[in-house]
Design a protein around this motif. Structure first.
Motif, PDB file in Angstrom:
ATOM      1  N   VAL A 100      -3.805  -1.781   1.832  1.00 27.50           N
ATOM      2  CA  VAL A 100      -2.773  -1.079   2.598  1.00 27.50           C
ATOM      3  C   VAL A 100      -2.313  -1.912   3.787  1.00 27.50           C
ATOM      4  CG1 VAL A 100      -2.321   0.918   4.084  1.00 27.50           C
ATOM      5  CG2 VAL A 100      -3.484   1.235   1.900  1.00 27.50           C
ATOM      6  N   ALA A 101      -3.238  -2.514   4.517  1.00 23.52           N
ATOM      7  CA  ALA A 101      -2.872  -3.266   5.715  1.00 23.52           C
ATOM      8  C   ALA A 101      -1.871  -4.365   5.403  1.00 23.52           C
ATOM      9  CB  ALA A 101      -4.124  -3.868   6.361  1.00 23.52           C
ATOM     10  N   VAL A 102      -2.074  -5.064   4.288  1.00 22.47           N
ATOM     11  CA  VAL A 102      -1.188  -6.171   3.910  1.00 22.47           C
ATOM     12  C   VAL A 102       0.172  -5.634   3.473  1.00 22.47           C
ATOM     13  CG1 VAL A 102      -0.871  -8.109   2.326  1.00 22.47           C
ATOM     14  CG2 VAL A 102      -3.145  -7.619   3.277  1.00 22.47           C
ATOM     15  N   ARG A 103       0.177  -4.602   2.639  1.00 26.24           N
ATOM     16  CA  ARG A 103       1.442  -4.046   2.159  1.00 26.24           C
ATOM     17  C   ARG A 103       2.246  -3.451   3.302  1.00 26.24           C
ATOM     18  NH1 ARG A 103       0.484   0.193  -0.571  1.00 26.24           N
ATOM     19  NH2 ARG A 103      -1.786   0.232  -0.750  1.00 26.24           N
ATOM     20  N   ALA A 104       1.571  -2.723   4.175  1.00 26.70           N
ATOM     21  CA  ALA A 104       2.270  -2.090   5.295  1.00 26.70           C
ATOM     22  C   ALA A 104       2.818  -3.138   6.252  1.00 26.70           C
ATOM     23  CB  ALA A 104       1.322  -1.147   6.029  1.00 26.70           C
ATOM     24  N   GLN A 105       2.037  -4.179   6.540  1.00 26.62           N
ATOM     25  CA  GLN A 105       2.533  -5.218   7.436  1.00 26.62           C
ATOM     26  C   GLN A 105       3.724  -5.944   6.829  1.00 26.62           C
ATOM     27  OE1 GLN A 105      -0.411  -7.952   8.972  1.00 26.62           O
ATOM     28  NE2 GLN A 105       1.151  -9.419   9.613  1.00 26.62           N
ATOM     29  N   ARG A 106       3.692  -6.189   5.537  1.00 27.19           N
ATOM     30  CA  ARG A 106       4.821  -6.841   4.866  1.00 27.19           C
ATOM     31  C   ARG A 106       6.085  -5.991   5.008  1.00 27.19           C
ATOM     32  NH1 ARG A 106       3.507  -6.613  -0.811  1.00 27.19           N
ATOM     33  NH2 ARG A 106       2.281  -8.527  -0.603  1.00 27.19           N
ATOM     34  N   LEU A 107       5.955  -4.694   4.744  1.00 27.23           N
ATOM     35  CA  LEU A 107       7.105  -3.801   4.827  1.00 27.23           C
ATOM     36  C   LEU A 107       7.636  -3.708   6.251  1.00 27.23           C
ATOM     37  CD1 LEU A 107       8.930  -1.667   3.397  1.00 27.23           C
ATOM     38  CD2 LEU A 107       7.249   0.036   4.145  1.00 27.23           C
ATOM     39  N   LEU A 108       6.745  -3.506   7.206  1.00 24.32           N
ATOM     40  CA  LEU A 108       7.174  -3.311   8.583  1.00 24.32           C
ATOM     41  C   LEU A 108       7.690  -4.613   9.198  1.00 24.32           C
ATOM     42  CD1 LEU A 108       4.422  -0.840   9.828  1.00 24.32           C
ATOM     43  CD2 LEU A 108       6.716  -0.324   8.979  1.00 24.32           C
ATOM     44  N   SER A 109       7.168  -5.743   8.767  1.00 18.17           N
ATOM     45  CA  SER A 109       7.714  -7.031   9.208  1.00 18.17           C
ATOM     46  C   SER A 109       9.159  -7.174   8.735  1.00 18.17           C
ATOM     47  CB  SER A 109       6.880  -8.187   8.659  1.00 18.17           C
ATOM     48  OG  SER A 109       5.569  -8.172   9.186  1.00 18.17           O
ATOM     49  N   HIS A 110       9.399  -6.771   7.498  1.00 15.11           N
ATOM     50  CA  HIS A 110      10.766  -6.807   6.977  1.00 15.11           C
ATOM     51  C   HIS A 110      11.668  -5.882   7.794  1.00 15.11           C
ATOM     52  CE1 HIS A 110      14.076  -7.050   4.149  1.00 15.11           C
ATOM     53  NE2 HIS A 110      14.096  -5.734   4.076  1.00 15.11           N
ATOM     54  N   ALA A 111      11.153  -4.712   8.171  1.00 17.14           N
ATOM     55  CA  ALA A 111      11.944  -3.787   8.983  1.00 17.14           C
ATOM     56  C   ALA A 111      12.358  -4.442  10.299  1.00 17.14           C
ATOM     57  CB  ALA A 111      11.143  -2.515   9.242  1.00 17.14           C
ATOM     58  N   VAL A 112      11.447  -5.177  10.911  1.00 18.08           N
ATOM     59  CA  VAL A 112      11.776  -5.873  12.163  1.00 18.08           C
ATOM     60  C   VAL A 112      12.923  -6.849  11.951  1.00 18.08           C
ATOM     61  CG1 VAL A 112      10.932  -7.472  13.925  1.00 18.08           C
ATOM     62  CG2 VAL A 112       9.448  -5.626  13.124  1.00 18.08           C
ATOM     63  N   THR A 113      12.865  -7.630  10.879  1.00 14.01           N
ATOM     64  CA  THR A 113      13.915  -8.625  10.630  1.00 14.01           C
ATOM     65  C   THR A 113      15.271  -7.976  10.389  1.00 14.01           C
ATOM     66  OG1 THR A 113      13.643  -8.771   8.206  1.00 14.01           O
ATOM     67  CG2 THR A 113      12.202 -10.151   9.573  1.00 14.01           C
ATOM     68  N   GLN A 114      15.281  -6.707   9.979  1.00 13.89           N
ATOM     69  CA  GLN A 114      16.531  -5.991   9.732  1.00 13.89           C
ATOM     70  C   GLN A 114      16.992  -5.178  10.937  1.00 13.89           C
ATOM     71  OE1 GLN A 114      18.136  -6.837   6.803  1.00 13.89           O
ATOM     72  NE2 GLN A 114      16.369  -8.210   6.940  1.00 13.89           N
ATOM     73  N   GLY A 115      16.306  -5.338  12.068  1.00 11.43           N
ATOM     74  CA  GLY A 115      16.783  -4.730  13.301  1.00 11.43           C
ATOM     75  C   GLY A 115      16.124  -3.429  13.697  1.00 11.43           C
ATOM     76  N   THR A 116      14.897  -3.180  13.225  1.00 14.93           N
ATOM     77  CA  THR A 116      14.163  -1.967  13.616  1.00 14.93           C
ATOM     78  C   THR A 116      13.219  -2.294  14.765  1.00 14.93           C
ATOM     79  OG1 THR A 116      14.269  -0.937  11.438  1.00 14.93           O
ATOM     80  CG2 THR A 116      12.457  -0.262  12.850  1.00 14.93           C
ATOM     81  N   ARG A 117      13.231  -1.454  15.802  1.00 15.72           N
ATOM     82  CA  ARG A 117      12.335  -1.680  16.941  1.00 15.72           C
ATOM     83  C   ARG A 117      11.148  -0.728  16.978  1.00 15.72           C
ATOM     84  NH1 ARG A 117      14.094   1.221  22.547  1.00 15.72           N
ATOM     85  NH2 ARG A 117      15.772   2.572  21.825  1.00 15.72           N
ATOM     86  N   ALA A 118      11.219   0.372  16.226  1.00 15.65           N
ATOM     87  CA  ALA A 118      10.131   1.348  16.258  1.00 15.65           C
ATOM     88  C   ALA A 118      10.158   2.188  14.991  1.00 15.65           C
ATOM     89  CB  ALA A 118      10.243   2.261  17.489  1.00 15.65           C
ATOM     90  N   VAL A 119       8.983   2.647  14.576  1.00 18.30           N
ATOM     91  CA  VAL A 119       8.873   3.525  13.412  1.00 18.30           C
ATOM     92  C   VAL A 119       7.873   4.629  13.702  1.00 18.30           C
ATOM     93  CG1 VAL A 119       9.361   1.615  11.817  1.00 18.30           C
ATOM     94  CG2 VAL A 119       6.992   2.281  12.248  1.00 18.30           C
TER      95      VAL A 119
END
Length: 402
Positions: A100-119
């Motif tokens: 989970v840690a790896v999958r979640a970090q991959r997804l949330l890292s992608h969110a950052v690159t697309q302009g997300t600052r918080a989830v």
């Protein structure tokens, strides 16, 4: 002696599509001047090239623990009803080789690159998983500290009262600090114990001083009854501003409410200070967010499922989610498209207690630079996020973390 500061000029940018200007950032916030005590050599310059500056966005409802984003294709099974979807979650969880840690970090890292600052991410808590997914999200949150704010909800996807031991797991998640918020799920329709679930959820929230976020898919009285109960409990416990109902399909077009019923429900929500989230899953289920906000109800936007057992779709890109929201509500006028972006930017920020980004002095320097003519055109055309800035520092360029 000069006070050390971090100062950057973002030159030739167009805040919200306005005339080109320079944005000065000092110590993570916008300002109109560098302090006199600052040494001139600390000033950095970034050329914006005439790009539009938009606020970074907030994903107010995502399930980062469930995702198969970046994993080999997973063929989903037919599912009819909530119980079968929940079983699908378990099967996918058991089939995934990547933690989970790896999958979640991959997804949330992608969110950052697309302009997300918080989830705000909902993380399954159930006997099938224990607290392992929460530990995974805690690790991902720590890895992205400084680039992304992450709120974690202990989410009883399998129900609170249907299975023994869930209440105890939820309380442990909050007590140990693994979760920031206590969740719930369809107290009447799925758990079949409205009072029991809400007693448990509000009890944990009161004991540990945390907020509440309850999924509500039910329409009709199975949805409206718990909504009224949640509003009453929120008022009684003084929890206004700390309680959210996610989806709230009982208020969507799907529910077919009369104008009087809708007015009564929105009045209760506004008076109690209960917020809502919507995910633009379809025309029938999306919340009428402009009517709700006009009545004083806080509404925020989220991704919901991202390539999990529930859906093969999703990309954790909140600009794309604003685009989908526009499609769902048949946005046509510029002001309608502007409102979709505002929900992704400011609705989620208010829900998570973050200051709004409005490019005025004192506002947080959390923004992205994109090519475009104006905000409505950006929402429609979805240009690449060329530069993403968090607290004045560039955290991503051209779709990659820096």
């Amino acid at each position: 002696m000069h006070r050390p500061i971090n100062a950057t000029v973002y030159r030739d940018v167009r805040p919200m599509g306005a005339e080109a200007t320079d944005l000065l950032v000092v110590d993570g916030v916008f300002t109109d001047r560098v302090p006199r005590s600052a040494a001139a050599e600390v000033l950095q310059v970034v050329d914006g090239g005439g790009r539009i500056a938009l606020p970074t966005l907030v994903d107010a409802h995502i399930h980062a623990d469930k995702t198969a984003f970046g994993e080999p294709w997973y063929s989903r099974h037919p599912a009819a009803g909530l119980a079968e979807f929940v079983q699908g979650d378990v099967e996918l969880y058991q089939a995934q080789a990547t933690p989970v840690a790896v999958r979640a970090q991959r997804l949330l890292s992608h969110a950052v690159t697309q302009g997300t600052r918080a989830v705000r991410t909902h993380v399954d808590v159930a006997p099938a998983y224990g607290l392992d997914p929460l530990h995974g999200l805690a690790a991902a949150r720590e890895a992205l500290r400084g680039s992304l704010d992450v709120e974690i909800v202990a989410f009883p996807q399998h129900g609170v009262r249907r299975l023994p031991g869930v209440t105890e797991l939820l309380e442990e998640a909050v007590r140990t600090g693994l979760a920031d918020i206590i969740g719930g799920l369809d107290p009447a329709g799925f758990d079949d114990d409205q009072q029991g679930q809400l007693d448990a959820v509000f009890g944990i929230a009161e004991r540990y001083g945390v907020g509440i976020d309850i999924h509500m898919h039910d329409a009709g009285e199975e949805g409206m009854g718990p909504l009224r109960d949640i509003c009453a409990r929120t008022r009684a416990l003084g929890l206004g501003g700390r309680v959210t109902i996610s989806h709230a399909f009982c208020l969507s077009r799907l529910a077919g409410l009369t104008e009087k019923e809708f007015d009564e429900a929105t009045t209760q929500l506004a008076d109690a200070g209960v917020a809502l989230t919507t995910a633009a899953l379809g025309e029938a289920s999306v919340l009428p967010f402009r009517e709700l906000t006009a009545r004083g109800v806080l509404v925020a936007l989220g991704s919901d499922s991202v390539r999990d057992a529930w859906s093969p779709f999703g990309n954790a890109d909140m600009l794309h989610r604003a685009h989908l929201l526009g499609c769902c509500v048949e946005a046509r006028l510029d002001e309608d498209l502007d409102a979709c972006l505002a929900l992704a930017a400011h609705g989620g920020a208010a829900l998570l207690g973050l200051p709004a980004v409005d490019f005025t002095p004192g506002s947080p320097a959390d923004f992205m630079l994109v090519e475009g003519e104006c905000v409505p055109q950006v929402v429609v055309d979805l240009p690449p996020r060329d530069i993403v800035v968090r607290a004045g520092e560039i955290v991503a360029r051209a779709g990659r973390l820096v």
